[in-house]
Motif scaffolding. Structure first.
Motif, PDB file in Angstrom:
ATOM      1  N   ALA A  94      19.306  44.830 -42.125  1.00 30.01           N
ATOM      2  CA  ALA A  94      20.183  43.762 -42.595  1.00 30.01           C
ATOM      3  C   ALA A  94      20.559  42.861 -41.431  1.00 30.01           C
ATOM      4  N   GLN A  95      20.656  41.570 -41.705  1.00 29.83           N
ATOM      5  CA  GLN A  95      21.107  40.632 -40.685  1.00 29.83           C
ATOM      6  C   GLN A  95      21.971  39.560 -41.324  1.00 29.83           C
ATOM      7  N   ALA A  96      22.741  38.866 -40.496  1.00 31.32           N
ATOM      8  CA  ALA A  96      23.650  37.825 -40.975  1.00 31.32           C
ATOM      9  C   ALA A  96      22.864  36.673 -41.574  1.00 31.32           C
ATOM     10  N   MET A  97      23.456  36.037 -42.569  1.00 31.34           N
ATOM     11  CA  MET A  97      22.860  34.828 -43.139  1.00 31.34           C
ATOM     12  C   MET A  97      22.777  33.775 -42.040  1.00 31.34           C
ATOM     13  N   PRO A  98      21.712  32.973 -42.032  1.00 30.60           N
ATOM     14  CA  PRO A  98      21.532  32.010 -40.935  1.00 30.60           C
ATOM     15  C   PRO A  98      22.467  30.809 -40.991  1.00 30.60           C
ATOM     16  N   ALA A  99      23.060  30.526 -42.148  1.00 26.51           N
ATOM     17  CA  ALA A  99      23.923  29.346 -42.267  1.00 26.51           C
ATOM     18  C   ALA A  99      24.715  29.430 -43.561  1.00 26.51           C
ATOM     19  N   SER A 100      25.628  28.506 -43.727  1.00 34.08           N
ATOM     20  CA  SER A 100      26.323  28.324 -44.999  1.00 34.08           C
ATOM     21  C   SER A 100      26.556  26.831 -45.163  1.00 34.08           C
ATOM     22  N   ALA A 101      26.848  26.410 -46.366  1.00 30.85           N
ATOM     23  CA  ALA A 101      27.014  24.983 -46.632  1.00 30.85           C
ATOM     24  C   ALA A 101      28.201  24.761 -47.557  1.00 30.85           C
ATOM     25  N   THR A 102      28.471  23.521 -47.834  1.00 32.87           N
ATOM     26  CA  THR A 102      29.619  23.182 -48.671  1.00 32.87           C
ATOM     27  C   THR A 102      29.378  23.476 -50.146  1.00 32.87           C
TER      28      THR A 102
ATOM     29  N   PHE B  80      20.914  40.646 -51.051  1.00 31.10           N
ATOM     30  CA  PHE B  80      22.045  40.031 -50.369  1.00 31.10           C
ATOM     31  C   PHE B  80      23.308  40.856 -50.558  1.00 31.10           C
ATOM     32  N   SER B  81      24.253  40.677 -49.619  1.00 32.35           N
ATOM     33  CA  SER B  81      25.526  41.379 -49.692  1.00 32.35           C
ATOM     34  C   SER B  81      26.644  40.497 -49.151  1.00 32.35           C
ATOM     35  N   LYS B  82      27.826  40.648 -49.740  1.00 32.77           N
ATOM     36  CA  LYS B  82      29.008  39.946 -49.240  1.00 32.77           C
ATOM     37  C   LYS B  82      29.749  40.767 -48.193  1.00 32.77           C
TER      38      LYS B  82
ATOM     39  N   TYR C 131      27.362  34.974 -49.725  1.00 30.19           N
ATOM     40  CA  TYR C 131      26.778  36.150 -49.089  1.00 30.19           C
ATOM     41  C   TYR C 131      26.870  36.048 -47.574  1.00 30.19           C
ATOM     42  N   GLU C 132      27.132  37.204 -46.951  1.00 29.94           N
ATOM     43  CA  GLU C 132      27.234  37.280 -45.488  1.00 29.94           C
ATOM     44  C   GLU C 132      25.973  37.869 -44.855  1.00 29.94           C
ATOM     45  N   LEU C 133      25.263  38.716 -45.604  1.00 31.61           N
ATOM     46  CA  LEU C 133      24.111  39.445 -45.064  1.00 31.61           C
ATOM     47  C   LEU C 133      22.914  39.346 -46.007  1.00 31.61           C
TER      48      LEU C 133
ATOM     49  N   PHE D 140      26.133  26.793 -38.990  1.00 30.45           N
ATOM     50  CA  PHE D 140      25.128  27.787 -38.631  1.00 30.45           C
ATOM     51  C   PHE D 140      25.781  29.032 -38.073  1.00 30.45           C
ATOM     52  N   ALA D 141      25.276  30.168 -38.482  1.00 26.03           N
ATOM     53  CA  ALA D 141      25.781  31.444 -37.993  1.00 26.03           C
ATOM     54  C   ALA D 141      25.154  31.729 -36.632  1.00 26.03           C
TER      55      ALA D 141
END
Length: 171
Positions: free
Chosen positions: A41-49, A70-72, A104-106, A134-135
């Motif tokens: 498992a690894q962190a999501m690479p980014a998030s958006a609005t 995916f996981s929160k 999702y975080e992961l 970006f994470a």
């Protein structure tokens, strides 16, 4: 006068249809002879609005099947999503576009290399935003970021509800 109004309407439509996305692509080589590989498992690479993002896998050789989940919180996970060849496009070397919740975080993924051929795999995440956050990802593989035409569904508000009315995957 009709001609000028028509031109103005066409210009407005053209400007509104060109939504950009940030594509974050993780690229890795799949060595010859490797039939299965599971990645931690690894962190999501980014998030958006927006409340969602889309993703797909693409490769250059053989027939790869990629599974993602995916996981929160790292404790509870979604069901595995299978990203295999899009059989509606015989020449394609990619999976169909999938959509996921932006909370999702992961993520976790596995690759199955049916033919055992050497291949270059890319996991492409599309964020419908011109400026995603970006994470800090620790990846042993190259990460590329680019602004691209958005392969997102078109989202519109109808009576305070969000409705998907189309798909801009050809941009």
């Amino acid at each position: 006068m009709k001609y000028i109004i028509t031109l103005n309407l066409l210009l407005v439509a053209l400007l509104l249809s060109g939504q950009d996305c940030q594509m974050v692509s993780l690229k890795l080589p799949i060595p010859e002879g490797v039939s299965k590989h599971h990645f931690p498992a690894q962190a999501m690479p980014a998030s958006a609005t927006e409340s969602f993002f889309t993703y797909l896998s693409e490769w250059d050789q053989g027939e790869l099947v990629v599974k993602m989940r995916f996981s929160k919180d790292g404790q509870e996970w979604t069901a595995w999503e299978i990203l295999k060849k899009d059989y509606t496009q015989p020449a394609a070397k990619n999976s169909p576009l999938h959509i996921a919740d932006n909370d999702y975080e992961l993520f976790e993924w596995a690759v199955y290399n049916k033919a055992g051929l050497e291949s270059e795999l890319a996991l492409n995440f599309y964020y419908p935003s011109e400026a995603p956050v970006f994470a800090n990802i620790n990846s042993a593989y190259p990460v590329e970021v680019a602004t691209v035409g958005c392969p997102q569904p078109t989202i519109v508000a109808v009576n305070s509800e969000t409705v998907i009315v189309g798909n801009d995957k050809d941009k």
